[in-house]
Design an enzyme around this catalytic site. Structure first.
Site, mmCIF file in Angstrom:
data_model
loop_
_atom_site.group_PDB
_atom_site.id
_atom_site.type_symbol
_atom_site.label_atom_id
_atom_site.label_comp_id
_atom_site.label_asym_id
_atom_site.label_seq_id
_atom_site.Cartn_x
_atom_site.Cartn_y
_atom_site.Cartn_z
ATOM 1 C CG ASN A 137 -1.491 -0.869 0.769
ATOM 2 O OD1 ASN A 137 -2.590 -1.783 0.141
ATOM 3 N ND2 ASN A 137 -1.755 -1.348 2.691
ATOM 4 N N PRO A 138 1.087 1.590 -1.066
ATOM 5 C CG PRO A 138 1.314 2.489 -2.988
ATOM 6 C CD PRO A 138 0.575 1.581 -2.397
ATOM 7 C CB CYS A 139 1.628 5.162 2.608
ATOM 8 S SG CYS A 139 2.787 4.466 3.586
ATOM 9 C CG HIS A 140 5.684 4.717 -0.918
ATOM 10 N ND1 HIS A 140 5.534 3.239 -0.922
ATOM 11 C CD2 HIS A 140 6.196 4.921 -2.236
ATOM 12 C CE1 HIS A 140 5.929 2.999 -1.714
ATOM 13 N NE2 HIS A 140 6.184 4.134 -3.330
ATOM 14 N NE ARG A 141 3.748 3.944 -5.825
ATOM 15 C CZ ARG A 141 3.359 3.439 -6.263
ATOM 16 N NH1 ARG A 141 2.253 3.270 -6.738
ATOM 17 N NH2 ARG A 141 4.497 2.096 -6.924
#
Length: 170
Positions: A137-141
């Protein structure tokens, strides 16, 4: 019946993190550099009755996906997951996959994307801080509107490294 959770450490180039799976799918991706305490603390909080078992073989399909991502051979990870969280948290986490690889959104843009007021940015940030599946879940984006990122469950160095990994392929 006692639930068994399998875990493994992924070490690839300068990346190192733990992953954990249940019988339903991947349920945790830890920070890099790896912290066994982070993993065991999360398991204790979310699966207090579970027993952890190190099993590299059982987690090999996940490991292969992560290594392909870290090698820039894949832009998304596709496998079963087992999320533990509130309905709001799951809605936020699931929405992250709508952010294209190599791109970013602000917290307020993400709030609008999933049908909330841009003023819900703080609630979005709180949900992202609880994301158990970093990278998947690419929360770094998700980034602040006008300043450098100030927080990331995996640490700011990991966030910057992930953003750099994705930017370098454009």
């Amino acid at each position: 019946m006692l639930q068994i959770l399998n875990y493994s450490q992924i070490t690839h180039n300068d990346w190192s993190f733990y992953i954990v799976s249940s019988d339903q799918g991947l349920c945790f991706v830890g920070s890099s550099p790896a912290s066994k305490k982070e993993m065991t603390d999360w398991i204790t909080a979310h699966f207090p009755e579970a027993e952890l078992s190190e099993d590299d073989r059982a987690l090999e399909p996940y490991r292969a996906e992560f290594i392909a991502y870290l090698n820039k051979e894949k832009q998304s990870l596709v496998f079963n997951t087992h999320s533990t969280g509130t309905l709001f948290q799951k809605k936020v986490w699931n929405s992250l996959n709508a952010i294209p690889y190599g791109e970013t959104l602000t917290y307020s843009e993400l709030a609008s994307l999933i049908g909330y007021s841009p003023k819900a940015a703080r609630a979005i940030g709180t949900a992202l801080a609880a994301n158990p599946l970093l990278i998947v879940n690419p929360c770094h984006r998700v980034v602040p509107k006008s300043s450098k990122p100030r927080a990331f469950r995996g640490g700011l160095a990991m966030k910057e490294k992930l953003l750099s990994l994705e930017q370098d392929t454009k």
